[in-house]
Write an enzyme that holds these catalytic residues in place. Structure first.
Site, PDB file in Angstrom:
ATOM      1  N   HIS A 151      -2.413  -3.305  -3.420  1.00  0.00           N
ATOM      2  CA  HIS A 151      -3.783  -3.135  -2.929  1.00  0.00           C
ATOM      3  C   HIS A 151      -4.751  -3.006  -4.115  1.00  0.00           C
ATOM      4  O   HIS A 151      -5.858  -3.536  -4.090  1.00  0.00           O
ATOM      5  CB  HIS A 151      -3.853  -1.892  -2.021  1.00  0.00           C
ATOM      6  N   HIS A 206       0.844  -1.199   0.000  1.00  0.00           N
ATOM      7  CA  HIS A 206       0.000   0.000   0.000  1.00  0.00           C
ATOM      8  C   HIS A 206       0.879   1.249   0.000  1.00  0.00           C
ATOM      9  O   HIS A 206       2.034   1.195   0.373  1.00  0.00           O
ATOM     10  CB  HIS A 206      -0.804   0.097   1.309  1.00  0.00           C
ATOM     11  N   TYR A 207       0.258   2.378  -0.373  1.00  0.00           N
ATOM     12  CA  TYR A 207       0.846   3.649   0.059  1.00  0.00           C
ATOM     13  C   TYR A 207      -0.121   4.311   1.026  1.00  0.00           C
ATOM     14  O   TYR A 207      -1.321   4.035   1.018  1.00  0.00           O
ATOM     15  CB  TYR A 207       1.267   4.539  -1.097  1.00  0.00           C
ATOM     16  N   THR A 208       0.436   5.200   1.889  1.00  0.00           N
ATOM     17  CA  THR A 208      -0.374   5.774   2.967  1.00  0.00           C
ATOM     18  C   THR A 208      -1.313   6.873   2.490  1.00  0.00           C
ATOM     19  O   THR A 208      -2.346   7.107   3.104  1.00  0.00           O
ATOM     20  CB  THR A 208       0.529   6.377   4.059  1.00  0.00           C
ATOM     21  N   GLU A 244       2.568  -0.706   4.531  1.00  0.00           N
ATOM     22  CA  GLU A 244       2.245   0.656   4.080  1.00  0.00           C
ATOM     23  C   GLU A 244       3.538   1.407   3.774  1.00  0.00           C
ATOM     24  O   GLU A 244       4.454   1.443   4.607  1.00  0.00           O
ATOM     25  CB  GLU A 244       1.485   1.420   5.172  1.00  0.00           C
ATOM     26  N   ASP A 275      -3.566   2.164  -5.005  1.00  0.00           N
ATOM     27  CA  ASP A 275      -2.219   2.152  -4.430  1.00  0.00           C
ATOM     28  C   ASP A 275      -1.532   0.793  -4.563  1.00  0.00           C
ATOM     29  O   ASP A 275      -2.231  -0.212  -4.649  1.00  0.00           O
ATOM     30  CB  ASP A 275      -2.257   2.610  -2.957  1.00  0.00           C
TER      31      ASP A 275
HETATM   32 ZN   LIG Z   1      -3.985   0.512   0.462  1.00  0.00          ZN
END
Ligand SMILES: [Zn+2]
Length: 236
Positions: free
Chosen positions: A130, A23-25, A88, A140
């Protein structure tokens, strides 16, 4: 060892993890992301957060089920949280272009992934974005994520250049994508989102393109790579 800052947002897995979801935040900085992922009111968490500077913070034990994937599907399973470890990456997200990921952050990710995949015998086919497991809701870590670094390290699957197929039909495309692990779409919106998610991963310069012969050829090549990875996997 990463710093451990416990999040209350987890419960019990139905089995050991056999996937990693990246993921990215989508937040201003890692401190804010960490506070959100540890806030009981957010009802979200991840096992790990990696700062842009490469600092790794663990928030949920790998044995526990963190709440990072939401409504998701991969490889015939809709409880992706039970099956996966969530990582993340500190990032401001699409603004509107895709973010890139600093070298220090990628180096920390590769080290962490190597350890996780070895600890739990997680196969490269199951290290996913994700956006792969929730195409309709999520984009993401985005088309700027350097999958090639994971592929070269043997931590994710990729495909080599292929010539376009000349027998494109929707059923053949979605059957191939389903063999990769993607959910079979239930309607036109899901179908369009799935094509975008696959392009984001395999054709980052053509995320919004219509599905075409190259999309199908890449889907078939990726499905073949997934099948070969599964056949070589003693835990399949
Ligand atoms: Zn995500």
């Amino acid at each position: 060892m990463p710093v451990f800052v416990p999040s209350p947002n987890f419960d019990v897995r139905s089995g050991p993890p056999d996937m990693v979801v990246l993921h990215y935040t989508d937040m201003e900085d890692a401190a804010g992301a960490q506070a959100w992922l540890c806030n009981p009111e957010s009802r979200v968490s991840a096992h790990y957060l990696i700062g842009a500077d490469g600092k790794v913070t663990q928030m949920v034990r790998e044995e526990d089920r963190a709440w990072h994937a939401g409504v998701s599907h991969w490889d015939g399973s809709s409880d992706v949280n039970s099956r996966s470890i969530g990582i993340e990456l500190d990032s401001p997200g699409h603004r509107p272009g895709p973010p890139s990921f600093p070298a220090a952050q990628m180096a920390a990710l590769l080290t962490l992934l190597e350890a996780i995949c070895s600890r739990w015998s997680i196969a490269p086919r199951n290290v996913v974005a994700h956006s792969d497991v929730a195409p309709l809701r999520k984009i993401d870590p985005g088309e700027g994520f350097p999958w090639s670094q994971l592929i070269e390290a043997g931590l994710a699957l990729g495909v080599k250049a292929v010539p376009p197929a000349d027998d494109v039909t929707a059923p053949s495309l979605f059957a191939a994508l389903n063999r990769c692990g993607y959910k079979m779409p239930d309607d036109d919106a899901e179908a369009a989102a799935l094509v975008r998610a696959f392009h984001r991963r395999m054709r980052p310069d053509a995320v919004d393109a219509q599905a075409d012969g190259l999309t199908l050829a890449l889907a078939r090549a990726f499905a073949d790579a997934v099948a070969a990875d599964r056949a070589a996997d003693p835990h399949r």
